[in-house]
Design an enzyme around this catalytic site. Sequence first.
Site, PDB file in Angstrom:
ATOM      1  N   THR A 131       0.843  -1.195   0.000  1.00 25.53           N
ATOM      2  CA  THR A 131       0.000   0.000   0.000  1.00 25.53           C
ATOM      3  C   THR A 131       0.877   1.244   0.000  1.00 25.53           C
ATOM      4  O   THR A 131       2.042   1.190   0.417  1.00 25.53           O
ATOM      5  CB  THR A 131      -0.930   0.037   1.239  1.00 25.53           C
ATOM      6  OG1 THR A 131      -1.813   1.147   1.130  1.00 25.53           O
ATOM      7  CG2 THR A 131      -0.130   0.179   2.523  1.00 25.53           C
ATOM      8  N   ASN A 166      -0.715   3.840   1.431  1.00 26.99           N
ATOM      9  CA  ASN A 166      -1.522   4.499   2.463  1.00 26.99           C
ATOM     10  C   ASN A 166      -0.707   4.544   3.766  1.00 26.99           C
ATOM     11  O   ASN A 166      -0.516   3.530   4.429  1.00 26.99           O
ATOM     12  CB  ASN A 166      -2.827   3.709   2.654  1.00 26.99           C
ATOM     13  CG  ASN A 166      -3.735   4.311   3.709  1.00 26.99           C
ATOM     14  OD1 ASN A 166      -3.279   4.901   4.682  1.00 26.99           O
ATOM     15  ND2 ASN A 166      -5.030   4.140   3.525  1.00 26.99           N
ATOM     16  N   ALA A 167      -0.225   5.743   4.106  1.00 27.37           N
ATOM     17  CA  ALA A 167       0.630   5.890   5.284  1.00 27.37           C
ATOM     18  C   ALA A 167      -0.081   5.459   6.560  1.00 27.37           C
ATOM     19  O   ALA A 167       0.546   4.900   7.468  1.00 27.37           O
ATOM     20  CB  ALA A 167       1.090   7.341   5.410  1.00 27.37           C
ATOM     21  N   ASP A 170      -7.451  -6.384   1.999  1.00 25.56           N
ATOM     22  CA  ASP A 170      -8.570  -5.754   1.313  1.00 25.56           C
ATOM     23  C   ASP A 170      -9.733  -5.791   2.278  1.00 25.56           C
ATOM     24  O   ASP A 170      -9.928  -6.778   3.000  1.00 25.56           O
ATOM     25  CB  ASP A 170      -8.911  -6.478   0.011  1.00 25.56           C
ATOM     26  CG  ASP A 170      -9.867  -5.656  -0.860  1.00 25.56           C
ATOM     27  OD1 ASP A 170      -9.762  -4.412  -0.852  1.00 25.56           O
ATOM     28  OD2 ASP A 170     -10.713  -6.245  -1.550  1.00 25.56           O
ATOM     29  N   SER A 171     -10.465  -4.723   2.334  1.00 21.58           N
ATOM     30  CA  SER A 171     -11.544  -4.657   3.307  1.00 21.58           C
ATOM     31  C   SER A 171     -12.643  -3.750   2.790  1.00 21.58           C
ATOM     32  O   SER A 171     -12.447  -2.993   1.838  1.00 21.58           O
ATOM     33  CB  SER A 171     -11.027  -4.141   4.658  1.00 21.58           C
ATOM     34  OG  SER A 171     -10.458  -2.858   4.516  1.00 21.58           O
ATOM     35  N   PHE A 214     -11.471   6.902   8.674  1.00 21.74           N
ATOM     36  CA  PHE A 214     -11.613   7.232   7.258  1.00 21.74           C
ATOM     37  C   PHE A 214     -12.719   6.358   6.686  1.00 21.74           C
ATOM     38  O   PHE A 214     -13.313   5.543   7.386  1.00 21.74           O
ATOM     39  CB  PHE A 214     -10.288   7.015   6.509  1.00 21.74           C
ATOM     40  CG  PHE A 214      -9.727   5.619   6.644  1.00 21.74           C
ATOM     41  CD1 PHE A 214     -10.049   4.629   5.734  1.00 21.74           C
ATOM     42  CD2 PHE A 214      -8.886   5.299   7.693  1.00 21.74           C
ATOM     43  CE1 PHE A 214      -9.549   3.343   5.859  1.00 21.74           C
ATOM     44  CE2 PHE A 214      -8.373   4.015   7.835  1.00 21.74           C
ATOM     45  CZ  PHE A 214      -8.712   3.038   6.906  1.00 21.74           C
ATOM     46  N   GLY A 215     -13.000   6.542   5.409  1.00 22.37           N
ATOM     47  CA  GLY A 215     -14.005   5.701   4.757  1.00 22.37           C
ATOM     48  C   GLY A 215     -15.370   5.855   5.400  1.00 22.37           C
ATOM     49  O   GLY A 215     -15.874   6.964   5.597  1.00 22.37           O
ATOM     50  N   TYR A 216     -15.968   4.733   5.764  1.00 23.31           N
ATOM     51  CA  TYR A 216     -17.331   4.714   6.287  1.00 23.31           C
ATOM     52  C   TYR A 216     -17.391   4.849   7.809  1.00 23.31           C
ATOM     53  O   TYR A 216     -18.463   4.737   8.408  1.00 23.31           O
ATOM     54  CB  TYR A 216     -18.032   3.416   5.857  1.00 23.31           C
ATOM     55  CG  TYR A 216     -18.177   3.289   4.353  1.00 23.31           C
ATOM     56  CD1 TYR A 216     -19.264   3.856   3.692  1.00 23.31           C
ATOM     57  CD2 TYR A 216     -17.220   2.627   3.595  1.00 23.31           C
ATOM     58  CE1 TYR A 216     -19.398   3.762   2.313  1.00 23.31           C
ATOM     59  CE2 TYR A 216     -17.348   2.524   2.212  1.00 23.31           C
ATOM     60  CZ  TYR A 216     -18.432   3.094   1.578  1.00 23.31           C
ATOM     61  OH  TYR A 216     -18.558   3.005   0.217  1.00 23.31           O
ATOM     62  N   ARG A 251      -9.884  -4.770  10.659  1.00 24.82           N
ATOM     63  CA  ARG A 251      -8.483  -4.754  10.245  1.00 24.82           C
ATOM     64  C   ARG A 251      -7.572  -5.049  11.431  1.00 24.82           C
ATOM     65  O   ARG A 251      -6.574  -5.742  11.304  1.00 24.82           O
ATOM     66  CB  ARG A 251      -8.111  -3.423   9.594  1.00 24.82           C
ATOM     67  CG  ARG A 251      -6.734  -3.467   8.940  1.00 24.82           C
ATOM     68  CD  ARG A 251      -6.337  -2.185   8.242  1.00 24.82           C
ATOM     69  NE  ARG A 251      -7.158  -1.930   7.067  1.00 24.82           N
ATOM     70  CZ  ARG A 251      -8.085  -0.994   6.963  1.00 24.82           C
ATOM     71  NH1 ARG A 251      -8.332  -0.192   7.971  1.00 24.82           N
ATOM     72  NH2 ARG A 251      -8.760  -0.843   5.864  1.00 24.82           N
TER      73      ARG A 251
END
Length: 200
Positions: free
Chosen positions: A8, A10-11, A72-73, A155-157, A184
């Site tokens: 990734t 993504n830090a 992956d999630s 983040f995200g949802y 996760r």
Amino acid sequence: MNKVVLATRNAGKIVELRRILAEAGVPVELLGLDAFPHIPDVAETGLTFAENALLKAHAVAAQSGLPAVADDSGLCVDALGGMPGIFSARWSGSHGDDEANLDLLLAQISDVPDGRRQAHFACAAVLALPSGEERVVEGTMRGVVIRERRGTGGFGYDPIFVPDGESRTTAQMSPDEKDAISHRGVAFRALAQVIAEVLS
């Protein structure tokens, strides 16, 4: 010290897995894809979280020559038949547009009554070795989707998801609180044990 690549750029994910590996006492140096600018992004063409994670991990292990970790999630909403699922990050059409994804999801289930808004986050995490050996672990976090955003963390949802047994959204929790129960966090803690076994 063994080096492991997390597939990734993504830090936030890199920091999260480093913290979990350190807490588990796993002595590895975790690198992100930024350390390998020649490795292209891997298309997520699988039909499950595990398939997508395996695609990424095997590609990065092959091109880096190092053990690779990928995950992956996504959010699976019961009223949407388990969607957005593997399409969570690009639900509104463009990848990673969190606000548009939230707006679309909330609109799609606006007529669903409060008692029928169950959902779960799912995560598949993978360790792949350059030899082709692979290990897969999974984690889930069940809860409900609320009607309006709450909280500024995560983040995200996260702003619309309240885990079972909680009154707060995951966006209202500290990183440590979220790690302790998140899909996760569960998957990465299981993967830390796998990394310790395989690379010891």
